[in-house]
Structure formats: structure tokens, C-alpha cells
Design a protein around this motif. Sequence first.
Motif, PDB file in Angstrom:
ATOM      1  N   ALA A 144       4.173 -19.263   4.102  1.00  0.00           N
ATOM      2  CA  ALA A 144       5.234 -18.484   4.741  1.00  0.00           C
ATOM      3  C   ALA A 144       4.725 -17.126   5.195  1.00  0.00           C
ATOM      4  O   ALA A 144       5.056 -16.649   6.297  1.00  0.00           O
ATOM      5  CB  ALA A 144       6.401 -18.314   3.766  1.00  0.00           C
ATOM      6  N   LYS A 145       3.906 -16.482   4.381  1.00  0.00           N
ATOM      7  CA  LYS A 145       3.349 -15.179   4.755  1.00  0.00           C
ATOM      8  C   LYS A 145       2.441 -15.314   5.976  1.00  0.00           C
ATOM      9  O   LYS A 145       2.487 -14.487   6.893  1.00  0.00           O
ATOM     10  CB  LYS A 145       2.571 -14.588   3.576  1.00  0.00           C
ATOM     11  CG  LYS A 145       3.442 -14.094   2.433  1.00  0.00           C
ATOM     12  CD  LYS A 145       2.593 -13.562   1.289  1.00  0.00           C
ATOM     13  CE  LYS A 145       3.448 -13.048   0.151  1.00  0.00           C
ATOM     14  NZ  LYS A 145       4.239 -11.851   0.519  1.00  0.00           N
ATOM     15  N   ALA A 146       1.621 -16.345   5.987  1.00  0.00           N
ATOM     16  CA  ALA A 146       0.688 -16.531   7.100  1.00  0.00           C
ATOM     17  C   ALA A 146       1.412 -16.811   8.409  1.00  0.00           C
ATOM     18  O   ALA A 146       0.892 -16.515   9.486  1.00  0.00           O
ATOM     19  CB  ALA A 146      -0.274 -17.667   6.782  1.00  0.00           C
ATOM     20  N   ALA A 147       2.612 -17.373   8.325  1.00  0.00           N
ATOM     21  CA  ALA A 147       3.368 -17.721   9.531  1.00  0.00           C
ATOM     22  C   ALA A 147       4.207 -16.564  10.068  1.00  0.00           C
ATOM     23  O   ALA A 147       4.832 -16.702  11.123  1.00  0.00           O
ATOM     24  CB  ALA A 147       4.276 -18.912   9.233  1.00  0.00           C
ATOM     25  N   SER A 148       4.226 -15.429   9.378  1.00  0.00           N
ATOM     26  CA  SER A 148       5.055 -14.299   9.805  1.00  0.00           C
ATOM     27  C   SER A 148       4.607 -13.776  11.170  1.00  0.00           C
ATOM     28  O   SER A 148       3.396 -13.647  11.424  1.00  0.00           O
ATOM     29  CB  SER A 148       4.971 -13.166   8.782  1.00  0.00           C
ATOM     30  OG  SER A 148       5.601 -13.525   7.581  1.00  0.00           O
ATOM     31  N   PRO A 149       5.546 -13.445  12.053  1.00  0.00           N
ATOM     32  CA  PRO A 149       5.175 -12.810  13.333  1.00  0.00           C
ATOM     33  C   PRO A 149       4.438 -11.499  13.080  1.00  0.00           C
ATOM     34  O   PRO A 149       4.629 -10.854  12.038  1.00  0.00           O
ATOM     35  CB  PRO A 149       6.531 -12.569  14.001  1.00  0.00           C
ATOM     36  CG  PRO A 149       7.461 -13.532  13.353  1.00  0.00           C
ATOM     37  CD  PRO A 149       6.995 -13.668  11.941  1.00  0.00           C
ATOM     38  N   LEU A 161       3.292  -6.705   9.904  1.00  0.00           N
ATOM     39  CA  LEU A 161       2.781  -5.342   9.856  1.00  0.00           C
ATOM     40  C   LEU A 161       3.794  -4.394   9.224  1.00  0.00           C
ATOM     41  O   LEU A 161       3.438  -3.542   8.390  1.00  0.00           O
ATOM     42  CB  LEU A 161       2.405  -4.874  11.262  1.00  0.00           C
ATOM     43  CG  LEU A 161       1.691  -3.527  11.361  1.00  0.00           C
ATOM     44  CD1 LEU A 161       0.367  -3.564  10.601  1.00  0.00           C
ATOM     45  CD2 LEU A 161       1.438  -3.153  12.820  1.00  0.00           C
ATOM     46  N   LEU A 162       5.058  -4.530   9.599  1.00  0.00           N
ATOM     47  CA  LEU A 162       6.089  -3.663   9.022  1.00  0.00           C
ATOM     48  C   LEU A 162       6.234  -3.884   7.520  1.00  0.00           C
ATOM     49  O   LEU A 162       6.359  -2.922   6.746  1.00  0.00           O
ATOM     50  CB  LEU A 162       7.428  -3.913   9.718  1.00  0.00           C
ATOM     51  CG  LEU A 162       7.548  -3.411  11.151  1.00  0.00           C
ATOM     52  CD1 LEU A 162       8.875  -3.853  11.763  1.00  0.00           C
ATOM     53  CD2 LEU A 162       7.417  -1.894  11.220  1.00  0.00           C
ATOM     54  N   LEU A 163       6.196  -5.136   7.094  1.00  0.00           N
ATOM     55  CA  LEU A 163       6.290  -5.421   5.663  1.00  0.00           C
ATOM     56  C   LEU A 163       5.053  -4.927   4.916  1.00  0.00           C
ATOM     57  O   LEU A 163       5.140  -4.541   3.748  1.00  0.00           O
ATOM     58  CB  LEU A 163       6.488  -6.929   5.435  1.00  0.00           C
ATOM     59  CG  LEU A 163       7.849  -7.486   5.846  1.00  0.00           C
ATOM     60  CD1 LEU A 163       7.878  -9.005   5.697  1.00  0.00           C
ATOM     61  CD2 LEU A 163       8.965  -6.853   5.018  1.00  0.00           C
ATOM     62  N   ALA A 164       3.917  -4.904   5.595  1.00  0.00           N
ATOM     63  CA  ALA A 164       2.703  -4.378   4.980  1.00  0.00           C
ATOM     64  C   ALA A 164       2.753  -2.855   4.854  1.00  0.00           C
ATOM     65  O   ALA A 164       2.287  -2.285   3.865  1.00  0.00           O
ATOM     66  CB  ALA A 164       1.476  -4.796   5.789  1.00  0.00           C
ATOM     67  N   ALA A 222      -2.080  -7.208   6.738  1.00  0.00           N
ATOM     68  CA  ALA A 222      -1.659  -6.622   5.470  1.00  0.00           C
ATOM     69  C   ALA A 222      -2.500  -5.392   5.137  1.00  0.00           C
ATOM     70  O   ALA A 222      -1.965  -4.362   4.700  1.00  0.00           O
ATOM     71  CB  ALA A 222      -1.759  -7.660   4.353  1.00  0.00           C
ATOM     72  N   TYR A 223      -3.792  -5.473   5.351  1.00  0.00           N
ATOM     73  CA  TYR A 223      -4.686  -4.361   5.023  1.00  0.00           C
ATOM     74  C   TYR A 223      -4.364  -3.139   5.878  1.00  0.00           C
ATOM     75  O   TYR A 223      -4.230  -2.022   5.365  1.00  0.00           O
ATOM     76  CB  TYR A 223      -6.140  -4.787   5.233  1.00  0.00           C
ATOM     77  CG  TYR A 223      -7.159  -3.891   4.552  1.00  0.00           C
ATOM     78  CD1 TYR A 223      -7.549  -4.127   3.245  1.00  0.00           C
ATOM     79  CD2 TYR A 223      -7.736  -2.824   5.237  1.00  0.00           C
ATOM     80  CE1 TYR A 223      -8.481  -3.331   2.624  1.00  0.00           C
ATOM     81  CE2 TYR A 223      -8.670  -2.016   4.621  1.00  0.00           C
ATOM     82  CZ  TYR A 223      -9.052  -2.276   3.313  1.00  0.00           C
ATOM     83  OH  TYR A 223      -9.980  -1.459   2.699  1.00  0.00           O
ATOM     84  N   ALA A 224      -4.232  -3.362   7.186  1.00  0.00           N
ATOM     85  CA  ALA A 224      -3.935  -2.252   8.097  1.00  0.00           C
ATOM     86  C   ALA A 224      -2.579  -1.624   7.773  1.00  0.00           C
ATOM     87  O   ALA A 224      -2.442  -0.395   7.697  1.00  0.00           O
ATOM     88  CB  ALA A 224      -3.962  -2.739   9.541  1.00  0.00           C
ATOM     89  N   GLY A 225      -1.575  -2.463   7.579  1.00  0.00           N
ATOM     90  CA  GLY A 225      -0.252  -1.945   7.264  1.00  0.00           C
ATOM     91  C   GLY A 225      -0.216  -1.224   5.930  1.00  0.00           C
ATOM     92  O   GLY A 225       0.428  -0.170   5.801  1.00  0.00           O
ATOM     93  N   ASN A 226      -0.885  -1.756   4.929  1.00  0.00           N
ATOM     94  CA  ASN A 226      -0.951  -1.097   3.631  1.00  0.00           C
ATOM     95  C   ASN A 226      -1.568   0.289   3.737  1.00  0.00           C
ATOM     96  O   ASN A 226      -1.091   1.248   3.103  1.00  0.00           O
ATOM     97  CB  ASN A 226      -1.771  -1.928   2.641  1.00  0.00           C
ATOM     98  CG  ASN A 226      -1.096  -3.185   2.153  1.00  0.00           C
ATOM     99  OD1 ASN A 226      -1.727  -4.044   1.548  1.00  0.00           O
ATOM    100  ND2 ASN A 226       0.198  -3.333   2.419  1.00  0.00           N
ATOM    101  N   PHE A 227      -2.619   0.428   4.536  1.00  0.00           N
ATOM    102  CA  PHE A 227      -3.275   1.720   4.708  1.00  0.00           C
ATOM    103  C   PHE A 227      -2.320   2.717   5.379  1.00  0.00           C
ATOM    104  O   PHE A 227      -2.210   3.877   4.963  1.00  0.00           O
ATOM    105  CB  PHE A 227      -4.543   1.554   5.541  1.00  0.00           C
ATOM    106  CG  PHE A 227      -5.653   2.516   5.181  1.00  0.00           C
ATOM    107  CD1 PHE A 227      -5.403   3.690   4.482  1.00  0.00           C
ATOM    108  CD2 PHE A 227      -6.965   2.243   5.543  1.00  0.00           C
ATOM    109  CE1 PHE A 227      -6.422   4.566   4.143  1.00  0.00           C
ATOM    110  CE2 PHE A 227      -7.995   3.110   5.204  1.00  0.00           C
ATOM    111  CZ  PHE A 227      -7.717   4.279   4.509  1.00  0.00           C
ATOM    112  N   ILE A 228      -1.611   2.259   6.391  1.00  0.00           N
ATOM    113  CA  ILE A 228      -0.656   3.133   7.077  1.00  0.00           C
ATOM    114  C   ILE A 228       0.440   3.590   6.107  1.00  0.00           C
ATOM    115  O   ILE A 228       0.793   4.778   6.048  1.00  0.00           O
ATOM    116  CB  ILE A 228      -0.040   2.411   8.289  1.00  0.00           C
ATOM    117  CG1 ILE A 228      -1.105   2.145   9.358  1.00  0.00           C
ATOM    118  CG2 ILE A 228       1.111   3.234   8.882  1.00  0.00           C
ATOM    119  CD1 ILE A 228      -0.648   1.201  10.458  1.00  0.00           C
ATOM    120  N   GLY A 229       0.986   2.659   5.350  1.00  0.00           N
ATOM    121  CA  GLY A 229       2.043   3.008   4.405  1.00  0.00           C
ATOM    122  C   GLY A 229       1.570   3.963   3.329  1.00  0.00           C
ATOM    123  O   GLY A 229       2.291   4.906   2.949  1.00  0.00           O
TER     124      GLY A 229
END
Length: 249
Positions: A10-15, A20-23, A107-114
Motif C-alpha cells: 500500500a505504501k509503495a502504491a501511494s501517489p 511526499l506529504l506523509l513523509a 520517504a527519505y526526502a520528505g523526512n528530511f524536509i519535515g
Amino acid sequence: MLAATTAGAAKAASPTVKALLLAVAGGAYIALGGLLALSVGGACPGLAAAHPGLAKLLFGVVGLPAGLTLVIVMGAELFTGNVAVVGAAALAGRVTWSTAARSWALAYAGNFIGSLAVVALVAAAGTLTGPAAASAMAVAGVKAGLSFWPAFWRGVGCNWLVCLAVWMAAGARDFGGKVGATLVTVPAFVAMGFEHSVANMFFIPMGMAVGAPVGVRALLLGNLLPVTLGNIVGGLVLVAGLAWAAHGR
């Protein structure tokens, strides 16, 4: 195994935008947990001097388990956990490896931004002061000063434990079970001195923001590179790979 691979697929299928927002949210949640750890455990220098083991335990119990609980319960994306659950889905043939790599990169990019967003918030608010700020500087200096292989192996040990928490939480049916999964493993990796790449996206920049003499190169190449590689091995091999070899085939 089935619960983890289902969650991973399910995570891999996310748009892309959703992932990115969830990350970004996931990185912010872990950073808030790190801030809580600095604000409580990091503000007890007397305890650290007199009882270092108890100080490590306090630092691990109060903070990062709350951050990981937020990630799990709110459905956010966390790179380190995704390594295991999306990796498990790839091992089981439910997603391709290129799709898994895309999920990890987002996930990595979004986590860094957050994480950096929370650093900016704390710096603007001026809430990290006194012993807590001194602790943030000390933590950043120690983490950035690690040589490659110790940082790598600490990353392996950390994500072995963190992904066990995510794995257990995927099979938990209620809020208490999910919280319990984080409380079993997260304080353990903190007390044992292991390294979590996403947490370090907060801890090191936060230390830099309050005066730690650490440069961007030390952050990216000295810590995040080896720790991230270690986190991948810990989650993909020691959790997803072992579960797949034992139960998935």
C-alpha cells in the motif's frame, strides 16, 4: 509477514504527492519526539553525571517512542520503517524493486524536509535553551564525529530494532498494541547508542542551530551516509529478509 507485506504494498502504491506529504509529516513527528527527548532527558545534566545509564534510558523513553507512535497511528511515512515493510513487499513479489526504491527515496526526502521544518520552528521560537541546548550541541558533535564504520554498524543495530517495532505495530489491532511496540524497542536502541538516520536529520541540524561547530559535510557524509546505509541493511536484511526467508516463501 502478511500484515507487513500488505502495508508495504500500500505504501509503495501511494501517489507521489501523497507519499511526499506523509513523509514530511513523518519527519516532523520524529523531530518532535527528538525535541521532547532533548527537552526532558537532555535537560538533566546532573542525572547524566551521576547515573549515565538512567539518563540514557530517560532520553530513550521520553521522546522518540512518542514520535514513532505518531508516525504509526497517523499513517505517516518513515524511511527507516519503509525499508522493512516495502522491502518485504518487494521480496514477496507484490511490488517491483524500482517501485520500492521510489518509495524509499520519497520517504527519505520528505523526512528530511519535515525534520528541518521542526528545527526552523524551534530556532524561531527559541524554546531550546540552557542545559537542553547544551545537550543538543553535545549530541550533534558526537554523532557528526563518528567514523564511517562505527556509524554504519550503529545504523544496522538501530533499524533492526526500529523495524521490529514497525513490524509488530503492523500486526497490532489496537492503539495500546502499537504504543507497546514502540516502547519495547525504541528506548533500547537509544540507550545502546545506535544511530537512526531520520532522528539524526533533526538532532544534528538542531545542534548546529544552537551553536554546535558541525558543518554540512559532516552532517551529510560523516553521519547520514553511513547511518542510512546501515539502516537499510538492518531493516531490509535483518527484519524483512529474515522474515521472508523463514515465513514468506
